[in-house]
Write a protein that holds these residues in place. Sequence first.
Motif, PDB file in Angstrom:
ATOM      1  N   MET A   1      10.244  14.445   2.186  1.00 15.72           N
ATOM      2  CA  MET A   1       8.995  13.708   2.170  1.00 15.72           C
ATOM      3  C   MET A   1       9.263  12.285   1.674  1.00 15.72           C
ATOM      4  SD  MET A   1       5.344  14.780   0.535  1.00 15.72           S
ATOM      5  CE  MET A   1       5.685  14.801  -1.205  1.00 15.72           C
ATOM      6  N   GLU A   2       8.992  11.311   2.524  1.00 20.37           N
ATOM      7  CA  GLU A   2       9.253   9.911   2.204  1.00 20.37           C
ATOM      8  C   GLU A   2       8.210   9.351   1.245  1.00 20.37           C
ATOM      9  OE1 GLU A   2       9.372   5.694   4.556  1.00 20.37           O
ATOM     10  OE2 GLU A   2       9.810   7.509   5.673  1.00 20.37           O
ATOM     11  N   ARG A   3       8.680   8.760   0.162  1.00 17.98           N
ATOM     12  CA  ARG A   3       7.787   8.167  -0.842  1.00 17.98           C
ATOM     13  C   ARG A   3       7.258   6.832  -0.326  1.00 17.98           C
ATOM     14  NH1 ARG A   3       5.980  11.522  -4.253  1.00 17.98           N
ATOM     15  NH2 ARG A   3       5.870  10.040  -5.933  1.00 17.98           N
ATOM     16  N   ILE A   4       6.042   6.483  -0.724  1.00 17.56           N
ATOM     17  CA  ILE A   4       5.430   5.230  -0.322  1.00 17.56           C
ATOM     18  C   ILE A   4       5.279   4.353  -1.565  1.00 17.56           C
ATOM     19  CG2 ILE A   4       3.373   4.147   0.652  1.00 17.56           C
ATOM     20  CD1 ILE A   4       2.830   6.787   2.119  1.00 17.56           C
ATOM     21  N   PRO A   5       6.021   3.224  -1.628  1.00 21.61           N
ATOM     22  CA  PRO A   5       5.898   2.367  -2.806  1.00 21.61           C
ATOM     23  C   PRO A   5       4.561   1.635  -2.807  1.00 21.61           C
ATOM     24  CG  PRO A   5       7.313   1.323  -1.190  1.00 21.61           C
ATOM     25  CD  PRO A   5       6.963   2.689  -0.653  1.00 21.61           C
ATOM     26  N   MET A   6       3.943   1.560  -3.986  1.00 20.40           N
ATOM     27  CA  MET A   6       2.705   0.789  -4.132  1.00 20.40           C
ATOM     28  C   MET A   6       2.524   0.402  -5.590  1.00 20.40           C
ATOM     29  SD  MET A   6      -0.335   3.642  -3.560  1.00 20.40           S
ATOM     30  CE  MET A   6       0.245   4.131  -1.969  1.00 20.40           C
ATOM     31  N   THR A   7       1.753  -0.645  -5.792  1.00 16.92           N
ATOM     32  CA  THR A   7       1.475  -1.087  -7.155  1.00 16.92           C
ATOM     33  C   THR A   7       0.356  -0.215  -7.724  1.00 16.92           C
ATOM     34  OG1 THR A   7      -0.196  -2.683  -6.462  1.00 16.92           O
ATOM     35  CG2 THR A   7       2.090  -3.479  -6.605  1.00 16.92           C
ATOM     36  N   ALA A   8       0.165  -0.295  -9.035  1.00 14.17           N
ATOM     37  CA  ALA A   8      -0.893   0.484  -9.685  1.00 14.17           C
ATOM     38  C   ALA A   8      -2.260   0.074  -9.155  1.00 14.17           C
ATOM     39  CB  ALA A   8      -0.820   0.306 -11.197  1.00 14.17           C
ATOM     40  N   GLU A   9      -2.468  -1.218  -8.910  1.00 10.75           N
ATOM     41  CA  GLU A   9      -3.762  -1.660  -8.402  1.00 10.75           C
ATOM     42  C   GLU A   9      -3.992  -1.192  -6.964  1.00 10.75           C
ATOM     43  OE1 GLU A   9      -2.781  -6.291  -7.155  1.00 10.75           O
ATOM     44  OE2 GLU A   9      -3.375  -5.858  -9.211  1.00 10.75           O
ATOM     45  N   GLY A  10      -2.939  -1.147  -6.168  1.00 15.67           N
ATOM     46  CA  GLY A  10      -3.054  -0.628  -4.804  1.00 15.67           C
ATOM     47  C   GLY A  10      -3.386   0.854  -4.805  1.00 15.67           C
ATOM     48  N   HIS A  11      -2.764   1.604  -5.719  1.00 16.51           N
ATOM     49  CA  HIS A  11      -3.030   3.034  -5.865  1.00 16.51           C
ATOM     50  C   HIS A  11      -4.480   3.260  -6.266  1.00 16.51           C
ATOM     51  CE1 HIS A  11      -2.698   7.076  -7.788  1.00 16.51           C
ATOM     52  NE2 HIS A  11      -1.901   7.284  -6.752  1.00 16.51           N
ATOM     53  N   ALA A  12      -4.958   2.457  -7.214  1.00 17.71           N
ATOM     54  CA  ALA A  12      -6.349   2.582  -7.675  1.00 17.71           C
ATOM     55  C   ALA A  12      -7.334   2.265  -6.550  1.00 17.71           C
ATOM     56  CB  ALA A  12      -6.591   1.666  -8.870  1.00 17.71           C
ATOM     57  N   ALA A  13      -7.014   1.284  -5.722  1.00 13.61           N
ATOM     58  CA  ALA A  13      -7.895   0.921  -4.604  1.00 13.61           C
ATOM     59  C   ALA A  13      -7.986   2.062  -3.593  1.00 13.61           C
ATOM     60  CB  ALA A  13      -7.398  -0.352  -3.928  1.00 13.61           C
ATOM     61  N   LEU A  14      -6.860   2.709  -3.294  1.00 10.69           N
ATOM     62  CA  LEU A  14      -6.873   3.842  -2.363  1.00 10.69           C
ATOM     63  C   LEU A  14      -7.661   5.013  -2.950  1.00 10.69           C
ATOM     64  CD1 LEU A  14      -3.262   3.936  -0.855  1.00 10.69           C
ATOM     65  CD2 LEU A  14      -5.348   3.005   0.148  1.00 10.69           C
TER      66      LEU A  14
END
Length: 157
Positions: free
Chosen positions: A1-14
């Motif tokens: 399973m390929e991990r998707i890099p994201m910032t904490a703010e991007g994670h919160a927005a999703l």
Amino acid sequence: MERIPMTAEGHAALQAELKVLKSVERPNIIAAISEARSHGDLSENAEYHAAKEKQSFIEGRISELDDKLARADVIDVSKLSGGKVRFGATVTIADVDTEEEQTYKIVGEDEADVKQGKISVTSPIARALIGKEEGDEAEVAAPAGARAYEIVKVVYK
């Protein structure tokens, strides 16, 4: 399973988008489908078909967000430092020919918004910058031809 890099703010927005879809949009569309059903013959009911199509879109987006959040590799940019360009860096670059400066933050694909100065880690510019340091030059293949940029500043904030 390929991990998707994201910032904490991007994670919160999703997560916020997912919450709205599940708690607001989904119940609204279920109510709209019920209302459309009450109007009779479903084969010629445009309201019903439009509501079902919107429901399909919402359920697809919920599934997509669930998957992305499950595979998210949240990177806390505030804990990063150094002079090398990598995910989460805010990079100021200068066009070698025109000396015009631009500043970009390298973020995950879902967070990218060029108008806000956020570019995807998979974009041609970001790929050319990754691994370089202040003072280095990066060559970017653009539709109008190759462009050379000098890295002026690398900041993690």
